[in-house]
Design a protein around this motif. Structure first.
Motif, PDB file in Angstrom:
ATOM      1  N   VAL A 155     -46.501  10.471 118.386  1.00 40.27           N
ATOM      2  CA  VAL A 155     -47.216  11.667 118.812  1.00 40.27           C
ATOM      3  C   VAL A 155     -46.738  12.850 117.963  1.00 40.27           C
ATOM      4  O   VAL A 155     -45.561  13.231 118.020  1.00 40.27           O
ATOM      5  N   TYR A 156     -47.656  13.382 117.171  1.00 40.57           N
ATOM      6  CA  TYR A 156     -47.390  14.576 116.364  1.00 40.57           C
ATOM      7  C   TYR A 156     -48.104  15.768 116.988  1.00 40.57           C
ATOM      8  O   TYR A 156     -49.206  15.627 117.531  1.00 40.57           O
ATOM      9  N   CYS A 157     -47.500  16.936 116.889  1.00 43.31           N
ATOM     10  CA  CYS A 157     -48.110  18.161 117.412  1.00 43.31           C
ATOM     11  C   CYS A 157     -48.075  19.235 116.337  1.00 43.31           C
ATOM     12  O   CYS A 157     -47.108  19.331 115.568  1.00 43.31           O
ATOM     13  N   VAL A 158     -49.132  20.051 116.306  1.00 45.65           N
ATOM     14  CA  VAL A 158     -49.222  21.145 115.342  1.00 45.65           C
ATOM     15  C   VAL A 158     -48.886  22.450 116.049  1.00 45.65           C
ATOM     16  O   VAL A 158     -49.438  22.742 117.116  1.00 45.65           O
ATOM     17  N   GLY A 159     -47.995  23.222 115.481  1.00 48.38           N
ATOM     18  CA  GLY A 159     -47.604  24.485 116.090  1.00 48.38           C
ATOM     19  C   GLY A 159     -48.453  25.650 115.614  1.00 48.38           C
ATOM     20  O   GLY A 159     -48.832  25.724 114.442  1.00 48.38           O
ATOM     21  N   ARG A 160     -48.781  26.551 116.539  1.00 56.21           N
ATOM     22  CA  ARG A 160     -49.458  27.821 116.237  1.00 56.21           C
ATOM     23  C   ARG A 160     -50.662  27.635 115.312  1.00 56.21           C
ATOM     24  O   ARG A 160     -50.739  28.235 114.239  1.00 56.21           O
ATOM     25  N   ASN A 161     -51.633  26.834 115.754  1.00 60.83           N
ATOM     26  CA  ASN A 161     -52.789  26.522 114.910  1.00 60.83           C
ATOM     27  C   ASN A 161     -54.053  27.282 115.306  1.00 60.83           C
ATOM     28  O   ASN A 161     -55.136  26.963 114.833  1.00 60.83           O
ATOM     29  N   TYR A 162     -53.925  28.261 116.225  1.00 62.80           N
ATOM     30  CA  TYR A 162     -54.998  29.217 116.508  1.00 62.80           C
ATOM     31  C   TYR A 162     -54.416  30.611 116.289  1.00 62.80           C
ATOM     32  O   TYR A 162     -53.323  30.922 116.787  1.00 62.80           O
ATOM     33  N   ALA A 163     -55.141  31.469 115.582  1.00 65.80           N
ATOM     34  CA  ALA A 163     -54.593  32.776 115.209  1.00 65.80           C
ATOM     35  C   ALA A 163     -54.201  33.609 116.422  1.00 65.80           C
ATOM     36  O   ALA A 163     -53.128  34.222 116.458  1.00 65.80           O
ATOM     37  N   ALA A 164     -55.073  33.646 117.438  1.00 59.70           N
ATOM     38  CA  ALA A 164     -54.787  34.487 118.606  1.00 59.70           C
ATOM     39  C   ALA A 164     -53.565  33.982 119.361  1.00 59.70           C
ATOM     40  O   ALA A 164     -52.788  34.778 119.913  1.00 59.70           O
ATOM     41  N   HIS A 165     -53.366  32.669 119.401  1.00 62.71           N
ATOM     42  CA  HIS A 165     -52.167  32.133 120.054  1.00 62.71           C
ATOM     43  C   HIS A 165     -50.917  32.483 119.245  1.00 62.71           C
ATOM     44  O   HIS A 165     -49.870  32.808 119.821  1.00 62.71           O
ATOM     45  N   ALA A 166     -51.018  32.408 117.913  1.00 66.56           N
ATOM     46  CA  ALA A 166     -49.873  32.803 117.091  1.00 66.56           C
ATOM     47  C   ALA A 166     -49.472  34.242 117.391  1.00 66.56           C
ATOM     48  O   ALA A 166     -48.289  34.559 117.530  1.00 66.56           O
ATOM     49  N   ARG A 167     -50.478  35.110 117.541  1.00 66.58           N
ATOM     50  CA  ARG A 167     -50.178  36.516 117.839  1.00 66.58           C
ATOM     51  C   ARG A 167     -49.508  36.663 119.200  1.00 66.58           C
ATOM     52  O   ARG A 167     -48.558  37.435 119.351  1.00 66.58           O
ATOM     53  N   GLU A 168     -50.002  35.937 120.214  1.00 71.53           N
ATOM     54  CA  GLU A 168     -49.424  36.094 121.546  1.00 71.53           C
ATOM     55  C   GLU A 168     -48.002  35.544 121.611  1.00 71.53           C
ATOM     56  O   GLU A 168     -47.229  35.921 122.496  1.00 71.53           O
ATOM     57  N   MET A 169     -47.648  34.674 120.651  1.00 70.69           N
ATOM     58  CA  MET A 169     -46.283  34.164 120.590  1.00 70.69           C
ATOM     59  C   MET A 169     -45.404  34.990 119.662  1.00 70.69           C
ATOM     60  O   MET A 169     -44.239  34.662 119.428  1.00 70.69           O
ATOM     61  N   GLY A 170     -45.980  36.067 119.109  1.00 71.57           N
ATOM     62  CA  GLY A 170     -45.201  36.996 118.309  1.00 71.57           C
ATOM     63  C   GLY A 170     -45.121  36.680 116.841  1.00 71.57           C
ATOM     64  O   GLY A 170     -44.196  37.121 116.151  1.00 71.57           O
ATOM     65  N   PHE A 171     -46.121  35.960 116.299  1.00 76.59           N
ATOM     66  CA  PHE A 171     -46.088  35.571 114.900  1.00 76.59           C
ATOM     67  C   PHE A 171     -47.335  36.060 114.164  1.00 76.59           C
ATOM     68  O   PHE A 171     -48.389  36.254 114.751  1.00 76.59           O
ATOM     69  N   ASP A 172     -47.199  36.213 112.846  1.00 75.92           N
ATOM     70  CA  ASP A 172     -48.315  36.560 111.979  1.00 75.92           C
ATOM     71  C   ASP A 172     -49.162  35.306 111.779  1.00 75.92           C
ATOM     72  O   ASP A 172     -48.656  34.264 111.357  1.00 75.92           O
TER      73      ASP A 172
END
Length: 233
Positions: free
Chosen positions: A28-45
């Motif tokens: 099982v592989y997972c991709v991190g922060r692969n939607y822009a709006a979610h990246a922003r809500e987690m504090g990332f560019d």
């Protein structure tokens, strides 16, 4: 070959519309922060930097049949237990260094899944520069609905994705908003691992992640793939 104890059974996901067919899970592989709006809500560019990956063990996958509601125990050592609704791609043909234009030929099917997260532990590990396993790879952290063959449903490119908690919408987006498409994700991942039949890829979650508590019910869905119902106990 004798074993010193009986090996654990293979985790297998029901295939929609097939009767008794099951898809055996390898990794099982997972991709991190692969939607822009979610990246922003987690504090990332959310700039389109190369995707990054983490893993869950195969036995973290909990298949949930249509019409059933999974009773999912609230995990230990957390006070901030989060849902993340995701499109899951299932690999049916392996390979390394797969060209992006051929990547979807390796995808056997799709399902709706939940990447359940002990967010407080994940954030603590992130702040310390340590791996995320205790926040992401714990028992029963990957509920998933039945798999749909790509031959039957195609490859979702404009499908709505949503999650409700006790009937209130918390996440709503569209897989077209993925920063890295399924094909690009498969191609990139295959540069680092030789993908094999049975691998699952949780492709990332949109904005709106949040905590759930015992007694609450989540319903996650992807257009064309049905819904996944989970109650926290």
């Amino acid at each position: 070959m004798p074993y010193v104890f009986d090996p654990a059974p293979t985790v297998a996901i029901p295939v929609a519309g097939s009767g008794d067919d099951r898809f055996p899970v390898r990794r099982v592989y997972c991709v991190g922060r692969n939607y822009a709006a979610h990246a922003r809500e987690m504090g990332f560019d959310p700039d389109r930097e190369p995707p990054f990956f983490f893993c869950k063990p195969a036995d973290a996958v909990i298949p949930v049949a249509y019409g059933d509601t999974l009773s999912l125990p609230y995990p230990s050592q957390t006070q901030n237990y989060h849902y993340e609704a995701e499109l899951v791609a299932a690999i049916g043909r392996g390979g390394s260094d797969i060209p992006v234009e051929q990547a979807l030929d390796h995808v056997w099917g799709y399902a709706v899944g939940l990447d359940m997260t002990r967010r407080d532990l994940q954030m603590k590990m992130r702040e310390m520069g340590r791996p995320w396993e205790i926040g992401k790879a714990f028992d029963a952290s990957a509920p998933i609905g039945p798999l749909h063959r790509a031959a039957d449903v195609g490859h979702p490119e404009q499908a709505d994705l949503w999650l409700t908690v006790d009937g209130e919408t918390r996440q709503r987006s569209n897989v077209s908003h993925l920063i890295w498409s399924v094909a690009e994700t498969v191609a990139c991942l295959s540069q680092y691992f030789r993908l094999q039949a049975g691998d699952l890829i949780f492709t990332g979650t949109p904005e709106g992640v949040g905590a759930v508590k015992p007694g609450q019910q989540m319903v996650a869905g992807v257009q064309g793939l049905g819904e996944l119902s989970v109650r926290i106990v």
